[in-house]
Design a protein around this motif. Structure first.
Motif, mmCIF file in Angstrom:
data_model
loop_
_atom_site.group_PDB
_atom_site.id
_atom_site.type_symbol
_atom_site.label_atom_id
_atom_site.label_comp_id
_atom_site.label_asym_id
_atom_site.label_seq_id
_atom_site.Cartn_x
_atom_site.Cartn_y
_atom_site.Cartn_z
ATOM 1 N N ASP A 228 -30.762 -11.335 6.384
ATOM 2 C CA ASP A 228 -29.170 -11.511 6.434
ATOM 3 C C ASP A 228 -28.310 -11.803 7.436
ATOM 4 O OD1 ASP A 228 -26.713 -10.923 5.022
ATOM 5 O OD2 ASP A 228 -26.641 -8.777 5.545
ATOM 6 N N LEU B 25 -29.560 -5.033 2.230
ATOM 7 C CA LEU B 25 -29.460 -6.610 2.922
ATOM 8 C C LEU B 25 -29.010 -6.311 4.445
ATOM 9 C CD1 LEU B 25 -27.831 -8.749 0.517
ATOM 10 C CD2 LEU B 25 -30.051 -8.351 0.971
ATOM 11 N N GLN C 131 -31.140 -8.138 9.423
ATOM 12 C CA GLN C 131 -30.310 -8.728 10.240
ATOM 13 C C GLN C 131 -30.941 -8.897 11.594
ATOM 14 O OE1 GLN C 131 -26.572 -6.412 10.429
ATOM 15 N NE2 GLN C 131 -25.945 -7.033 8.546
ATOM 16 N N ASP D 214 -36.574 -9.887 8.749
ATOM 17 C CA ASP D 214 -36.853 -10.324 7.418
ATOM 18 C C ASP D 214 -38.219 -9.465 6.472
ATOM 19 O OD1 ASP D 214 -39.257 -11.453 7.851
ATOM 20 O OD2 ASP D 214 -38.529 -13.494 8.069
ATOM 21 N N ASP E 231 -31.546 -16.753 3.548
ATOM 22 C CA ASP E 231 -30.440 -16.088 4.203
ATOM 23 C C ASP E 231 -29.313 -15.528 3.026
ATOM 24 O OD1 ASP E 231 -28.550 -14.973 5.936
ATOM 25 O OD2 ASP E 231 -28.432 -16.716 6.867
ATOM 26 N N PHE E 232 -29.383 -14.458 2.742
ATOM 27 C CA PHE E 232 -28.432 -13.902 1.876
ATOM 28 C C PHE E 232 -27.368 -13.257 2.576
ATOM 29 C CE2 PHE E 232 -28.760 -12.015 -2.385
ATOM 30 C CZ PHE E 232 -27.284 -11.700 -2.779
ATOM 31 N N ASP E 233 -26.334 -14.026 2.817
ATOM 32 C CA ASP E 233 -25.122 -13.899 3.738
ATOM 33 C C ASP E 233 -24.259 -12.890 3.049
ATOM 34 O OD1 ASP E 233 -22.806 -13.862 5.185
ATOM 35 O OD2 ASP E 233 -23.082 -16.072 5.727
ATOM 36 N N ALA E 234 -24.478 -11.458 3.312
ATOM 37 C CA ALA E 234 -23.473 -10.426 2.579
ATOM 38 C C ALA E 234 -22.170 -10.521 3.046
ATOM 39 C CB ALA E 234 -24.295 -9.056 3.034
#
Length: 175
Positions: free
Chosen positions: A39, A80, A84, A88, A151-154
């Motif tokens: 993230d 998430l 960072q 991961d 990449d889960f961009d919160a």
């Protein structure tokens, strides 16, 4: 003399064949696919996403009836923000014939939330539990171990749409 030349020639050929065979690349027909999650930073204190299953779809849809194959998934609620700055985690793995991965789908459960200013709010994910979150990719599986980092961009994914009303509009990227 001719007999010793023949023996020498046979030995050279045996060494050459052995060298060529040992240097030959393995023609494995399977790859272990590993899907990982990370993230980017956000101002929220927590972004919790309940991941139940990870599915992949291959170019060869004969692997299952609808083309989707379920990976062995580490199903749980993931914060998430713990993922960072280069951190991961492994979400799912599976061994498959070498093929091209067309899509990845995350099936989500109901335990999704955000923590903002010390208060926990539900995180609404439209169609997250039914159709899941899908990512279109085109990744050819060729190596023994293939890793896809999602990449889960919160920061871009979580939208506050009212007082205490948070919705997830996922921004997912393959790294």
């Amino acid at each position: 003399m001719k007999k010793s030349n023949l023996i020498m020639f046979a030995m050279v050929m045996l060494v050459a064949v052995g060298t060529i065979y040992s240097c030959k690349k393995d023609n494995d027909t399977t790859s272990t696919l590993q899907v990982r999650l990370t993230d980017a930073p956000t101002a929220l204190q927590e972004v919790n996403v309940d991941i139940k299953e990870v599915h992949v779809k291959f170019s060869d849809d004969s692997l299952s009836n609808d083309g989707w194959v379920t990976l062995v998934t580490n199903a749980r609620v993931y914060n998430l923000l713990n993922l960072q700055n280069g951190v991961d985690t492994v979400l799912a793995t599976g061994v498959f014939p070498n093929d091209v991965v067309k899509e990845i789908r995350f099936v989500l459960g109901p335990n999704n939330s955000v923590k903002d200013n010390g208060v926990v709010y539900p995180l609404v994910i439209p169609s997250g539990g039914s159709s899941g979150l899908k990512i279109k990719i085109k990744k050819s599986l060729q190596a023994t171990l293939e890793t896809l980092v999602i990449d889960f961009d919160a920061a871009l994914s979580v939208k506050q749409e009212g007082l205490g009303d948070y919705k997830l509009r996922p921004v997912l990227k393959i790294k």
